[in-house]
Design a protein around this motif. Structure first.
Motif, PDB file in Angstrom:
ATOM      1  N   LEU A 195      42.358  50.213  42.022  1.00 15.50           N
ATOM      2  CA  LEU A 195      41.397  49.298  41.975  1.00 15.50           C
ATOM      3  C   LEU A 195      41.739  48.130  41.176  1.00 15.50           C
ATOM      4  O   LEU A 195      42.909  48.295  39.990  1.00 15.50           O
ATOM      5  N   SER A 196      41.587  46.829  41.008  1.00 18.64           N
ATOM      6  CA  SER A 196      42.292  46.219  40.365  1.00 18.64           C
ATOM      7  C   SER A 196      41.247  45.474  40.127  1.00 18.64           C
ATOM      8  O   SER A 196      40.399  44.786  40.574  1.00 18.64           O
ATOM      9  N   PHE A 197      41.080  44.959  38.647  1.00 18.32           N
ATOM     10  CA  PHE A 197      40.139  43.554  37.133  1.00 18.32           C
ATOM     11  C   PHE A 197      40.576  42.459  37.747  1.00 18.32           C
ATOM     12  O   PHE A 197      41.448  42.900  37.488  1.00 18.32           O
ATOM     13  N   LEU A 198      39.951  41.077  38.537  1.00 20.60           N
ATOM     14  CA  LEU A 198      40.396  39.714  38.371  1.00 20.60           C
ATOM     15  C   LEU A 198      39.474  39.987  37.136  1.00 20.60           C
ATOM     16  O   LEU A 198      38.043  39.927  37.876  1.00 20.60           O
ATOM     17  N   ILE A 199      39.520  39.641  36.306  1.00 20.88           N
ATOM     18  CA  ILE A 199      38.338  39.098  34.877  1.00 20.88           C
ATOM     19  C   ILE A 199      38.578  37.327  35.068  1.00 20.88           C
ATOM     20  O   ILE A 199      39.705  36.981  34.462  1.00 20.88           O
ATOM     21  N   ASP A 200      37.242  36.606  35.832  1.00 21.58           N
ATOM     22  CA  ASP A 200      37.789  35.429  36.084  1.00 21.58           C
ATOM     23  C   ASP A 200      37.300  34.227  34.850  1.00 21.58           C
ATOM     24  O   ASP A 200      35.709  34.741  34.713  1.00 21.58           O
ATOM     25  N   ILE A 201      37.618  33.520  34.300  1.00 22.17           N
ATOM     26  CA  ILE A 201      36.939  32.318  33.484  1.00 22.17           C
ATOM     27  C   ILE A 201      37.531  30.833  33.793  1.00 22.17           C
ATOM     28  O   ILE A 201      39.016  31.142  34.505  1.00 22.17           O
ATOM     29  N   HIS A 226      31.893  45.570  29.893  1.00 18.77           N
ATOM     30  CA  HIS A 226      32.031  46.744  30.168  1.00 18.77           C
ATOM     31  C   HIS A 226      31.083  47.829  31.141  1.00 18.77           C
ATOM     32  O   HIS A 226      31.752  48.342  32.366  1.00 18.77           O
ATOM     33  N   ASN A 227      29.767  47.409  31.383  1.00 15.25           N
ATOM     34  CA  ASN A 227      29.303  47.861  31.867  1.00 15.25           C
ATOM     35  C   ASN A 227      29.666  47.743  33.605  1.00 15.25           C
ATOM     36  O   ASN A 227      29.443  48.766  34.398  1.00 15.25           O
ATOM     37  N   ASN A 228      29.897  46.300  34.070  1.00  8.93           N
ATOM     38  CA  ASN A 228      30.545  46.115  35.456  1.00  8.93           C
ATOM     39  C   ASN A 228      31.309  47.073  35.685  1.00  8.93           C
ATOM     40  O   ASN A 228      31.736  47.854  36.832  1.00  8.93           O
ATOM     41  N   ILE A 229      32.234  46.699  34.530  1.00  7.86           N
ATOM     42  CA  ILE A 229      34.008  47.873  34.619  1.00  7.86           C
ATOM     43  C   ILE A 229      33.249  49.514  35.010  1.00  7.86           C
ATOM     44  O   ILE A 229      33.996  49.715  36.409  1.00  7.86           O
ATOM     45  N   ILE A 230      32.931  50.013  34.604  1.00  9.50           N
ATOM     46  CA  ILE A 230      32.103  51.043  34.536  1.00  9.50           C
ATOM     47  C   ILE A 230      31.565  51.405  35.403  1.00  9.50           C
ATOM     48  O   ILE A 230      31.751  52.806  36.158  1.00  9.50           O
ATOM     49  N   GLN A 231      31.028  50.842  36.594  1.00  5.97           N
ATOM     50  CA  GLN A 231      30.185  51.170  37.503  1.00  5.97           C
ATOM     51  C   GLN A 231      30.956  50.958  38.626  1.00  5.97           C
ATOM     52  O   GLN A 231      29.944  51.376  39.936  1.00  5.97           O
ATOM     53  N   ASN A 232      32.257  50.922  38.920  1.00  5.38           N
ATOM     54  CA  ASN A 232      32.497  50.774  39.494  1.00  5.38           C
ATOM     55  C   ASN A 232      33.783  51.869  39.929  1.00  5.38           C
ATOM     56  O   ASN A 232      34.962  52.144  40.657  1.00  5.38           O
ATOM     57  N   ILE A 233      33.488  52.491  38.492  1.00  2.00           N
ATOM     58  CA  ILE A 233      35.113  53.378  38.196  1.00  2.00           C
ATOM     59  C   ILE A 233      34.504  54.985  38.814  1.00  2.00           C
ATOM     60  O   ILE A 233      33.358  55.534  38.269  1.00  2.00           O
ATOM     61  N   ASP A 234      34.729  55.816  39.335  1.00  2.00           N
ATOM     62  CA  ASP A 234      34.333  56.870  40.119  1.00  2.00           C
ATOM     63  C   ASP A 234      34.816  58.189  39.272  1.00  2.00           C
ATOM     64  O   ASP A 234      36.703  58.559  39.943  1.00  2.00           O
ATOM     65  N   ASP A 252      39.888  45.668  49.406  1.00  2.00           N
ATOM     66  CA  ASP A 252      39.815  46.505  49.588  1.00  2.00           C
ATOM     67  C   ASP A 252      40.097  47.178  47.797  1.00  2.00           C
ATOM     68  O   ASP A 252      39.643  48.079  47.799  1.00  2.00           O
ATOM     69  N   ARG A 253      40.814  46.624  46.965  1.00  2.00           N
ATOM     70  CA  ARG A 253      41.327  47.084  45.500  1.00  2.00           C
ATOM     71  C   ARG A 253      40.403  46.373  45.030  1.00  2.00           C
ATOM     72  O   ARG A 253      40.709  46.606  43.747  1.00  2.00           O
ATOM     73  N   PHE A 254      39.863  45.190  45.245  1.00  2.00           N
ATOM     74  CA  PHE A 254      40.139  44.074  43.954  1.00  2.00           C
ATOM     75  C   PHE A 254      38.447  44.106  43.414  1.00  2.00           C
ATOM     76  O   PHE A 254      37.943  43.693  44.533  1.00  2.00           O
ATOM     77  N   ILE A 255      38.181  43.780  42.329  1.00  2.00           N
ATOM     78  CA  ILE A 255      36.906  43.424  41.639  1.00  2.00           C
ATOM     79  C   ILE A 255      36.524  41.950  40.867  1.00  2.00           C
ATOM     80  O   ILE A 255      37.746  42.154  40.008  1.00  2.00           O
ATOM     81  N   ILE A 256      35.979  41.176  41.235  1.00  2.00           N
ATOM     82  CA  ILE A 256      35.744  40.172  40.645  1.00  2.00           C
ATOM     83  C   ILE A 256      35.282  40.029  39.301  1.00  2.00           C
ATOM     84  O   ILE A 256      33.578  40.180  39.512  1.00  2.00           O
ATOM     85  N   ILE A 257      34.940  40.547  38.593  1.00  2.00           N
ATOM     86  CA  ILE A 257      34.242  39.670  37.309  1.00  2.00           C
ATOM     87  C   ILE A 257      34.615  38.159  36.543  1.00  2.00           C
ATOM     88  O   ILE A 257      35.046  38.035  35.974  1.00  2.00           O
ATOM     89  N   ASN A 258      32.850  38.209  36.357  1.00  2.00           N
ATOM     90  CA  ASN A 258      32.530  36.670  35.959  1.00  2.00           C
ATOM     91  C   ASN A 258      32.926  36.894  34.065  1.00  2.00           C
ATOM     92  O   ASN A 258      32.229  37.932  33.810  1.00  2.00           O
ATOM     93  N   GLY A 259      34.419  36.250  33.840  1.00  2.23           N
ATOM     94  CA  GLY A 259      34.771  36.720  32.577  1.00  2.23           C
ATOM     95  C   GLY A 259      33.653  35.921  31.178  1.00  2.23           C
ATOM     96  O   GLY A 259      34.430  36.604  29.720  1.00  2.23           O
ATOM     97  N   SER A 260      32.726  35.481  31.951  1.00  4.85           N
ATOM     98  CA  SER A 260      31.592  34.477  30.049  1.00  4.85           C
ATOM     99  C   SER A 260      31.019  35.212  29.936  1.00  4.85           C
ATOM    100  O   SER A 260      29.683  34.781  28.809  1.00  4.85           O
ATOM    101  N   LYS A 261      30.449  36.691  30.655  1.00  7.14           N
ATOM    102  CA  LYS A 261      29.003  37.501  30.128  1.00  7.14           C
ATOM    103  C   LYS A 261      30.120  38.297  29.096  1.00  7.14           C
ATOM    104  O   LYS A 261      31.018  37.557  28.277  1.00  7.14           O
ATOM    105  N   THR A 262      28.968  38.972  28.191  1.00  7.23           N
ATOM    106  CA  THR A 262      29.422  39.638  26.901  1.00  7.23           C
ATOM    107  C   THR A 262      30.472  40.482  27.215  1.00  7.23           C
ATOM    108  O   THR A 262      30.245  41.389  28.046  1.00  7.23           O
ATOM    109  N   VAL A 263      30.805  41.169  25.825  1.00 11.01           N
ATOM    110  CA  VAL A 263      31.800  42.325  26.449  1.00 11.01           C
ATOM    111  C   VAL A 263      31.070  43.370  27.090  1.00 11.01           C
ATOM    112  O   VAL A 263      31.733  44.406  27.528  1.00 11.01           O
ATOM    113  N   ASP A 264      30.072  43.453  25.912  1.00 13.03           N
ATOM    114  CA  ASP A 264      29.179  44.843  26.735  1.00 13.03           C
ATOM    115  C   ASP A 264      29.022  44.447  28.131  1.00 13.03           C
ATOM    116  O   ASP A 264      29.018  46.316  29.206  1.00 13.03           O
ATOM    117  N   GLU A 265      28.696  43.565  28.229  1.00 12.06           N
ATOM    118  CA  GLU A 265      28.082  43.023  29.664  1.00 12.06           C
ATOM    119  C   GLU A 265      29.528  43.781  30.712  1.00 12.06           C
ATOM    120  O   GLU A 265      29.505  44.290  32.123  1.00 12.06           O
TER     121      GLU A 265
END
Ligand code: TMP
Length: 196
Positions: A125-131, A187-195, A172-185
């Motif tokens: 799994l790869s997270f791209l935190i994008d800003i 984090h929650n986005n990340i853990i929703q994708n961890i199984d 298949d392995r990348f999730i793009i996350i909007n890095g302008s969100k708060t640290v908690d948002e």
């Protein structure tokens, strides 16, 4: 073992998110190892010092090969021998595709060959935190600028767009996350994708 990599330009908050995910996984009784690239081995940290020191005027090819020298040590001495449940990687080979491939215009084909040559596993799994580049640098305003960070806005826009393309090509392995969100948002986005 699961390998999770974190990618993005400077200032997106990768290290903060890695620490939060580590705590979350450990609370759920998982063993976790964290590595940063370049670095996390004795020789890799020395190579990192050379790569980031602005007194060296390194050519792009030297930069690429030093990244892979450090990576080869990390992959073969640590990653491929790890018994942890989770490996959290603060950057991995996608960073070479984005920075040296898209950013410095070196051959993507050659970089993919180097990935195979040093036996790099692919992250699960790869997270791209994008800003935006402007926002990333605004967050680093009080930090000392290293050699790579002094490469300018055009370079970092190429790196950012490169990352977005890499993520699109590896859905298949990348999730793009909007890095302008708060640290908690984030984090929650990340853990929703961890199984777990
Ligand atoms: P950082 O870990 O503090 O972000 O510093 C690492 C720097 O090295 C960062 O500017 C990104 C750059 N880098 C590359 O250019 N290529 C790579 O393959 C890796 C792992 C990092």
């Amino acid at each position: 073992m699961k390998i999770i990599s974190f990618e993005g330009i400077e200032g997106v908050g990768k290290s903060t998110q890695i620490e939060l995910l580590k705590k979350f996984l450990e609370k759920n009784s998982k063993s976790v190892e964290v590595f940063r690239e370049p670095g996390s081995t004795l020789s890799g940290e020395k190579i990192r010092d050379i790569l980031l020191d602005d007194q060296y005027d390194l050519s792009s090819k030297t930069e690429l090969l030093l990244m892979f020298s450090a990576r080869s040590e990390l992959v073969n001495k640590k990653i491929n021998n790890s018994t942890a449940d989770y490996l959290l990687l603060d950057r991995f080979f996608d960073a070479s595709l984005a920075y040296q491939g898209y950013g410095r215009n070196l051959s993507i084909e050659l970089i993919n060959k180097l990935v195979d040559f040093i036996d790099c596993p692919s992250p699960d799994l790869s997270f791209l935190i994008d800003i935006s580049v402007e926002e990333g640098f605004a967050r680093k305003i009080n930090d000392k600028i290293d050699r790579i960070e002094s490469s300018g806005y055009d370079f970092f826009n190429k790196v950012r767009n490169g990352y977005l393309e890499i993520a699109k090509n590896n859905e298949d392995r990348f999730i793009i996350i909007n890095g302008s969100k708060t640290v908690d948002e984030i984090h929650n986005n990340i853990i929703q994708n961890i199984d777990i």
